[in-house]
Scaffold this motif. Sequence first.
Motif, PDB file in Angstrom:
ATOM      1  N   ALA A  36       6.028  -0.804  -5.089  1.00 38.19           N
ATOM      2  CA  ALA A  36       4.676  -1.158  -5.001  1.00 38.19           C
ATOM      3  C   ALA A  36       3.925   0.411  -5.563  1.00 38.19           C
ATOM      4  O   ALA A  36       4.747   0.895  -5.469  1.00 38.19           O
ATOM      5  CB  ALA A  36       4.227  -1.125  -3.797  1.00 38.19           C
ATOM      6  N   LYS A  37       3.020   0.301  -6.763  1.00 38.03           N
ATOM      7  CA  LYS A  37       3.023   1.476  -6.816  1.00 38.03           C
ATOM      8  C   LYS A  37       1.217   1.960  -6.140  1.00 38.03           C
ATOM      9  O   LYS A  37       0.234   1.259  -6.205  1.00 38.03           O
ATOM     10  CB  LYS A  37       2.590   1.195  -8.458  1.00 38.03           C
ATOM     11  CG  LYS A  37       3.651   1.027  -9.284  1.00 38.03           C
ATOM     12  CD  LYS A  37       2.555   0.799 -10.784  1.00 38.03           C
ATOM     13  CE  LYS A  37       4.142   0.532 -11.739  1.00 38.03           C
ATOM     14  NZ  LYS A  37       3.933  -0.530 -12.412  1.00 38.03           N
ATOM     15  N   GLY A  38       1.338   3.100  -5.941  1.00 34.05           N
ATOM     16  CA  GLY A  38       0.115   3.677  -4.694  1.00 34.05           C
ATOM     17  C   GLY A  38      -0.162   5.288  -4.386  1.00 34.05           C
ATOM     18  O   GLY A  38       1.210   5.638  -5.086  1.00 34.05           O
ATOM     19  N   ASP A  62      -2.867   1.229  -3.199  1.00 35.86           N
ATOM     20  CA  ASP A  62      -1.534   0.625  -3.302  1.00 35.86           C
ATOM     21  C   ASP A  62      -1.584  -0.685  -3.733  1.00 35.86           C
ATOM     22  O   ASP A  62      -2.083  -1.334  -2.863  1.00 35.86           O
ATOM     23  CB  ASP A  62      -0.455   0.712  -1.902  1.00 35.86           C
ATOM     24  CG  ASP A  62       0.761   0.207  -2.026  1.00 35.86           C
ATOM     25  OD1 ASP A  62       0.810   1.251  -2.382  1.00 35.86           O
ATOM     26  OD2 ASP A  62       1.203  -0.779  -2.395  1.00 35.86           O
ATOM     27  N   ASP A  63      -0.493  -1.324  -4.603  1.00 38.45           N
ATOM     28  CA  ASP A  63      -0.565  -2.474  -5.086  1.00 38.45           C
ATOM     29  C   ASP A  63       0.413  -3.913  -4.131  1.00 38.45           C
ATOM     30  O   ASP A  63       0.059  -4.610  -4.451  1.00 38.45           O
ATOM     31  CB  ASP A  63      -0.633  -2.941  -6.177  1.00 38.45           C
ATOM     32  CG  ASP A  63       0.744  -2.818  -6.812  1.00 38.45           C
ATOM     33  OD1 ASP A  63       1.341  -1.401  -5.609  1.00 38.45           O
ATOM     34  OD2 ASP A  63       0.762  -2.252  -7.640  1.00 38.45           O
ATOM     35  N   SER A  64       0.272  -2.805  -3.395  1.00 36.02           N
ATOM     36  CA  SER A  64       1.242  -4.114  -2.442  1.00 36.02           C
ATOM     37  C   SER A  64       0.212  -5.316  -2.060  1.00 36.02           C
ATOM     38  O   SER A  64      -0.925  -5.110  -1.069  1.00 36.02           O
ATOM     39  CB  SER A  64       2.155  -3.337  -1.233  1.00 36.02           C
ATOM     40  OG  SER A  64       1.025  -2.436  -0.784  1.00 36.02           O
ATOM     41  N   ALA A  65       0.436  -6.742  -1.771  1.00 33.42           N
ATOM     42  CA  ALA A  65       0.155  -8.038  -1.635  1.00 33.42           C
ATOM     43  C   ALA A  65       0.052  -7.693  -0.351  1.00 33.42           C
ATOM     44  O   ALA A  65       0.860  -7.449   0.297  1.00 33.42           O
ATOM     45  CB  ALA A  65       0.190  -9.111  -1.933  1.00 33.42           C
ATOM     46  N   GLY A  93      -7.559  -3.058  -1.061  1.00 31.12           N
ATOM     47  CA  GLY A  93      -7.860  -2.103  -2.227  1.00 31.12           C
ATOM     48  C   GLY A  93      -8.000  -0.652  -1.463  1.00 31.12           C
ATOM     49  O   GLY A  93      -7.663  -0.235  -1.004  1.00 31.12           O
ATOM     50  N   ASP A  94      -9.703  -0.073  -2.156  1.00 37.55           N
ATOM     51  CA  ASP A  94      -8.546   1.781  -2.016  1.00 37.55           C
ATOM     52  C   ASP A  94      -9.838   2.024  -0.823  1.00 37.55           C
ATOM     53  O   ASP A  94     -10.686   1.455  -0.834  1.00 37.55           O
ATOM     54  CB  ASP A  94      -9.817   2.200  -3.174  1.00 37.55           C
ATOM     55  CG  ASP A  94      -8.294   1.922  -4.662  1.00 37.55           C
ATOM     56  OD1 ASP A  94      -7.371   1.995  -4.299  1.00 37.55           O
ATOM     57  OD2 ASP A  94      -8.892   2.310  -5.832  1.00 37.55           O
TER      58      ASP A  94
END
Length: 140
Positions: A36-38, A62-65, A93-94
Amino acid sequence: MSRTEKTGLKARSGRIAVIAALGLASVALATAPAFAKGAVEITAPRTAQVGKGITVTAHGGDDSAGYLHQLCLEENGFGEGWHQETCSAAVRGDARVSAHGTSARRGSLKFRAVLYGLTSAHDQHPVRLHASDAVTVHVR
């Protein structure tokens, strides 16, 4: 063997080598784990005066679902070790957080921000996703 037969054989073997390399690369990419990107960023003044206000802000995501995100600020100063100063609310979200305070004595204070992933707003076992580098505030 004629000259055209030799070049045809070379071209065919070159194509086979390229196809084999592409096949191996696709297998390697398919088996590699996905990350994951963050990121987490923190800002603080470099210096502060004794008794004057210090404001530290941080934001991260982070884009972790499947996770809510909570961002916490931690402080390490005057030999006390790392401890949490404040945390944001759990959000999708952020996340953003800021802390305001003063220092009653001279020395160095270190701050860092840590992003946690939560499955619900009242999750008792958050997952640590990312942490920022520590920033130092020199109190004079």
